[in-house]
Design an enzyme around this catalytic site. Structure first.
Site, PDB file in Angstrom:
ATOM      1  N   CYS A  29       0.917  -0.836   0.357  1.00  0.00           N
ATOM      2  CA  CYS A  29      -0.056  -0.212   0.160  1.00  0.00           C
ATOM      3  C   CYS A  29       0.970   1.292  -0.028  1.00  0.00           C
ATOM      4  CB  CYS A  29      -0.723  -0.325   1.230  1.00  0.00           C
ATOM      5  SG  CYS A  29      -1.627   1.330   1.014  1.00  0.00           S
TER       6      CYS A  29
ATOM      7  N   CYS B 172      -0.249   3.823   2.389  1.00  0.00           N
ATOM      8  CA  CYS B 172      -0.909   4.315   4.095  1.00  0.00           C
ATOM      9  C   CYS B 172      -0.417   2.445   4.052  1.00  0.00           C
ATOM     10  CB  CYS B 172      -1.591   4.601   4.158  1.00  0.00           C
ATOM     11  SG  CYS B 172      -3.763   3.883   3.667  1.00  0.00           S
ATOM     12  N   SER B 173      -1.423   2.030   4.526  1.00  0.00           N
ATOM     13  CA  SER B 173      -1.400   0.598   5.395  1.00  0.00           C
ATOM     14  C   SER B 173      -2.227  -0.201   4.896  1.00  0.00           C
ATOM     15  CB  SER B 173      -0.811   1.160   6.463  1.00  0.00           C
ATOM     16  OG  SER B 173      -2.338   1.738   7.229  1.00  0.00           O
ATOM     17  N   CYS B 174      -2.919  -0.303   4.044  1.00  0.00           N
ATOM     18  CA  CYS B 174      -4.722  -1.270   3.722  1.00  0.00           C
ATOM     19  C   CYS B 174      -4.128  -2.502   3.773  1.00  0.00           C
ATOM     20  CB  CYS B 174      -4.952  -0.553   2.316  1.00  0.00           C
ATOM     21  SG  CYS B 174      -4.999   1.480   2.604  1.00  0.00           S
TER      22      CYS B 174
END
Lengths: 206, 115
Positions: A108, A111-113
């Protein structure tokens, strides 16, 4: 770069963040915005019930049931929901299958999906700016640092979850596993194999 | 996530306990609290999860445009905390100043609630 990549956090900053988080929770409780056990419930749930075992069950089933595999690759969200895996960050899941000549990797970049219902919360390196910056640009080198050498003739496809879709990799079924049951296959499906940083665990030779 | 439904209700509860990749998901207790607060607020309908995600993307983006990619000061949950603070202000769940004041009370131990 790898899981050993360490960061130094200034104790002062840590203390401030801890105090600030307490202040937030204290204010929200006082105002009645959150209930006294809501946060505990969320944390407990994520620490105990969500994790890569869910994804491993999906993979093992896809390895053993061709019809399920076809459904999983066509409509991943519905297929995994049928096994009870849905909820936060699981609204739009797409499973991509490794095959001879094609290897998939998830990232991702913004961000951090991450597909929480299938893999739990992302590991440290997945959220790291270095991995997020490099995975899409030089996946072959990144994978080599994780200890995975992808042959030059194999295409690497990188899936960026920054849209609404969370990706998961369906690793190839290891050789020598014909006739093995779901229960025997699940332990071969490592978290890394569903992120694309490694292959499913080979069967121990006897 | 539909605000009318509890997050917990939406999630499967019949799985054996795994650990995320065998490593600690949270390095410090406050990280777990900040994580849980952000999800709880979304589950209770104070904002859409997607709004939080956008706030997190902005917070991470600001840090990354101000630091080198290998900067050792990177902390994911500090960015998460900043995103949470911005959501609290945007949704007017806290009023300006009160968060600073309460943080200061915890810092000098005028308050010592444990969560």
């Amino acid at each position: 770069m790898t899981a050993n990549h360490e960061h130094y956090h200034h104790p002062e900053t840590e203390r401030h963040s801890a105090a600030r988080t307490k202040a937030i929770e204290s204010l929200l409780l006082e105002k009645g915005i959150i209930g006294s056990d809501t946060v505990d419930k969320v944390i407990t749930f994520f620490e105990t019930d969500m994790g890569p075992l869910n994804g491993a069950k999906v993979v093992a089933r896809a390895w053993t049931e061709p019809q399920f595999r076809e459904w999983l690759l066509r409509d991943s969200t519905a297929a995994v929901a049928s096994m009870g895996f849905f909820g936060a960050e699981g609204e739009h899941i797409r499973v991509v299958a490794n095959e001879p000549g094609v290897h998939h990797l998830i990232v991702c970049t913004l961000c951090s999906c991450y597909p929480w219902p299938l893999l739990g919360l992302p590991p440290y390196w997945f959220k790291d700016p270095v991995y997020r910056a490099r995975a899409a640009i030089e996946p072959r080198a990144v994978l080599r640092e994780f200890g995975l050498d992808i042959p030059a003739g194999t295409e690497i496809r990188v899936w960026d979850s920054s849209a609404q879709i969370r990706y998961m990799v369906l690793p190839e079924r290891p050789a020598g596993t014909a006739g093995m049951s779901m229960a025997e296959l699940v332990p071969l499906v490592t978290p890394g194999s569903m992120q694309g940083i490694e292959l499913a665990r080979p069967v121990a030779s006897t | 996530m539909e605000p009318s439904r509890s997050l917990i209700d939406d999630l499967p509860a019949d799985q054996a306990p795994p650990r995320a990749n065998g490593e600690m998901v949270f390095a410090e207790p406050w990280e777990a609290r900040a994580f849980g607060i952000a999800l709880a607020l979304s589950a209770d309908g104070h904002y859409e999860w997607e709004s939080f995600r956008q706030s997190l993307i902005r917070s991470i983006g600001r840090w990354e445009s101000a630091h080198a990619v290998e900067d050792a000061g990177w902390s994911y949950y500090e960015r998460w905390l900043e995103a949470l603070e911005n959501m609290l202000a945007e949704c007017e769940l806290v009023v300006p100043g009160e968060l600073d004041q309460r943080t200061e009370e915890f810092t000098r131990r005028a308050r010592d609630e444990a969560f």
